[in-house]
Design a protein around this motif. Structure first.
Motif, PDB file in Angstrom:
ATOM      1  N   GLY A  89      11.557   0.943  -6.377  1.00 32.83           N
ATOM      2  CA  GLY A  89      11.296  -0.424  -6.788  1.00 32.83           C
ATOM      3  C   GLY A  89      10.937  -1.303  -5.612  1.00 32.83           C
ATOM      4  N   VAL A  90      10.507  -2.491  -5.939  1.00 26.29           N
ATOM      5  CA  VAL A  90      10.180  -3.515  -4.944  1.00 26.29           C
ATOM      6  C   VAL A  90      11.115  -4.685  -5.194  1.00 26.29           C
ATOM      7  N   LEU A  91      11.930  -5.000  -4.209  1.00 26.15           N
ATOM      8  CA  LEU A  91      12.930  -6.060  -4.334  1.00 26.15           C
ATOM      9  C   LEU A  91      12.564  -7.199  -3.388  1.00 26.15           C
ATOM     10  N   GLU A  92      12.054  -8.287  -3.974  1.00 29.90           N
ATOM     11  CA  GLU A  92      11.649  -9.460  -3.204  1.00 29.90           C
ATOM     12  C   GLU A  92      10.678  -9.084  -2.079  1.00 29.90           C
ATOM     13  N   GLY A  93       9.658  -8.296  -2.436  1.00 32.30           N
ATOM     14  CA  GLY A  93       8.610  -7.940  -1.488  1.00 32.30           C
ATOM     15  C   GLY A  93       8.926  -6.765  -0.586  1.00 32.30           C
ATOM     16  N   ARG A  94      10.055  -6.093  -0.807  1.00 31.42           N
ATOM     17  CA  ARG A  94      10.442  -4.975   0.050  1.00 31.42           C
ATOM     18  C   ARG A  94      10.579  -3.712  -0.796  1.00 31.42           C
ATOM     19  N   LEU A  95       9.930  -2.635  -0.362  1.00 27.65           N
ATOM     20  CA  LEU A  95       9.979  -1.364  -1.082  1.00 27.65           C
ATOM     21  C   LEU A  95      11.311  -0.674  -0.826  1.00 27.65           C
ATOM     22  N   GLU A  97       0.821  -1.217   0.000  1.00 22.60           N
ATOM     23  CA  GLU A  97       0.000   0.000   0.000  1.00 22.60           C
ATOM     24  C   GLU A  97       0.855   1.266   0.000  1.00 22.60           C
ATOM     25  N   ALA A  98       2.074   1.203   0.553  1.00 24.25           N
ATOM     26  CA  ALA A  98       2.949   2.378   0.561  1.00 24.25           C
ATOM     27  C   ALA A  98       3.398   2.771  -0.844  1.00 24.25           C
ATOM     28  N   VAL A  99       3.319   1.842  -1.793  1.00 23.09           N
ATOM     29  CA  VAL A  99       3.744   2.130  -3.167  1.00 23.09           C
ATOM     30  C   VAL A  99       2.753   3.064  -3.860  1.00 23.09           C
ATOM     31  N   LEU A 100       1.538   3.175  -3.347  1.00 26.65           N
ATOM     32  CA  LEU A 100       0.517   4.003  -3.994  1.00 26.65           C
ATOM     33  C   LEU A 100       0.908   5.470  -4.061  1.00 26.65           C
ATOM     34  N   LYS A 101       1.827   5.918  -3.188  1.00 26.87           N
ATOM     35  CA  LYS A 101       2.283   7.302  -3.236  1.00 26.87           C
ATOM     36  C   LYS A 101       3.015   7.609  -4.544  1.00 26.87           C
ATOM     37  N   LEU A 102       3.517   6.584  -5.218  1.00 27.19           N
ATOM     38  CA  LEU A 102       4.228   6.782  -6.481  1.00 27.19           C
ATOM     39  C   LEU A 102       3.285   6.808  -7.680  1.00 27.19           C
ATOM     40  N   TYR A 103       2.042   6.409  -7.480  1.00 25.77           N
ATOM     41  CA  TYR A 103       1.079   6.351  -8.580  1.00 25.77           C
ATOM     42  C   TYR A 103       0.100   7.524  -8.494  1.00 25.77           C
ATOM     43  N   GLU A 104       0.638   8.722  -8.460  1.00 26.36           N
ATOM     44  CA  GLU A 104      -0.191   9.930  -8.429  1.00 26.36           C
ATOM     45  C   GLU A 104      -0.241  10.616  -9.793  1.00 26.36           C
ATOM     46  N   SER A 105       0.708  10.323 -10.677  1.00 30.30           N
ATOM     47  CA  SER A 105       0.753  10.941 -12.000  1.00 30.30           C
ATOM     48  C   SER A 105       1.031   9.856 -13.030  1.00 30.30           C
ATOM     49  N   GLU A 106       1.660  10.233 -14.151  1.00 31.65           N
ATOM     50  CA  GLU A 106       1.964   9.269 -15.205  1.00 31.65           C
ATOM     51  C   GLU A 106       3.075   8.335 -14.739  1.00 31.65           C
TER      52      GLU A 106
END
Length: 253
Positions: free
Chosen positions: A179-185, A141-150
């Motif tokens: 990136g996500v490396l083996e399940g870790r942001l 869920e913390a990765v969603l901060k990167l999906y705000e634009s293109e």
């Protein structure tokens, strides 16, 4: 009243102060406007009632209405299926690279996809709504901060972090966000630190050498006293046997 200065008389003028008492206005009673103004006000009075009359400004705030419309928006079942597929791809991948996409044509994006495909990075087609459905309530869920634009995403089943960082400098129109490396942001700086580490085989060899050196040191410390005792006993026996041999040699046969 006068003052003397240099042989001359100077007159002093006292200011005249007069206090006036103003009438406090009565704000409870409106002033009666002029007749022409009263006619204009009567003609411009709205016929229809204001729908926002008596409401708090927060109730008709455009931003709040927009947020409520987003919350009430129904979820497309097809987007739920796509979100599950995207989550499975990212959860099963060893490396996930998230890029910000600048203004570029489809031909430029296709050329970037070909370059990243050479290091086994596959393009994942999605939009921000699908990513929100895929990651909300999960460990990503913390990765969603990167999906705000293109934003574009690539996945790989190999840990090609070093090749990714080298190729990212040559690709125009894409900026690596994390990136996500083996399940870790991981951030970009953390990815660079990971790329600077030696290979897994080298690190395993270093760990084995450290453990074996410690075991050898312990065994040497345990056997050191026994070896020293054995050497002392051997010297003692050698020293005692030498006079006996000399005495036997000196006696006549």
């Amino acid at each position: 009243m006068s003052l003397s200065h240099g042989g001359r008389l100077l007159s002093v003028r006292t200011p005249l102060i007069q206090s006036l008492r103003n009438r406090t206005p009565d704000i409870r009673r409106k002033d009666i406007p002029h007749w022409k103004r009263a006619v204009v006000l009567e003609l411009t009075k709205p016929v229809y009632k204001d729908p926002n009359e008596g409401k708090h400004p927060s109730e008709f705030c455009k931003k709040q209405i927009k947020n409520l419309s987003k919350a009430v928006k129904e979820i497309n079942p097809f987007e739920e299926i796509l979100a599950k597929e995207v989550f499975e791809k990212i959860d099963n991948a060893k490396l996930v690279a998230i890029f910000h996409k600048y203004s570029m044509t489809q031909a430029g994006l296709f050329a970037a996809r070909l370059q990243l495909n050479k290091i086994n990075l596959q393009y994942v087609h999605h939009n921000n709504n699908i990513m929100r459905l895929a990651f909300t309530g999960t460990k990503y869920e913390a990765v969603l901060k990167l999906y705000e634009s293109e934003t574009v995403t690539f996945v790989s089943d190999q840990l090609n972090v070093t090749k990714l960082l080298k190729l990212e400098k040559k690709i125009r129109g894409l900026l690596l966000l994390g990136g996500v490396l083996e399940g870790r942001l991981l951030s970009v700086s953390e990815l660079k630190q990971y790329a600077a580490l030696p290979s897994l085989d080298v690190m395993q060899a270093q760990v084995v050498h450290t453990l074996s050196s410690a075991a050898q040191l312990i065994s040497q410390n345990l056997v050191a006293q026994q070896v020293e005792l054995a050497s002392l006993l051997g010297r003692h026996i050698a020293n005692e046997s030498t006079p006996l041999e000399e005495a036997n040699d000196s006696t006549p046969s």
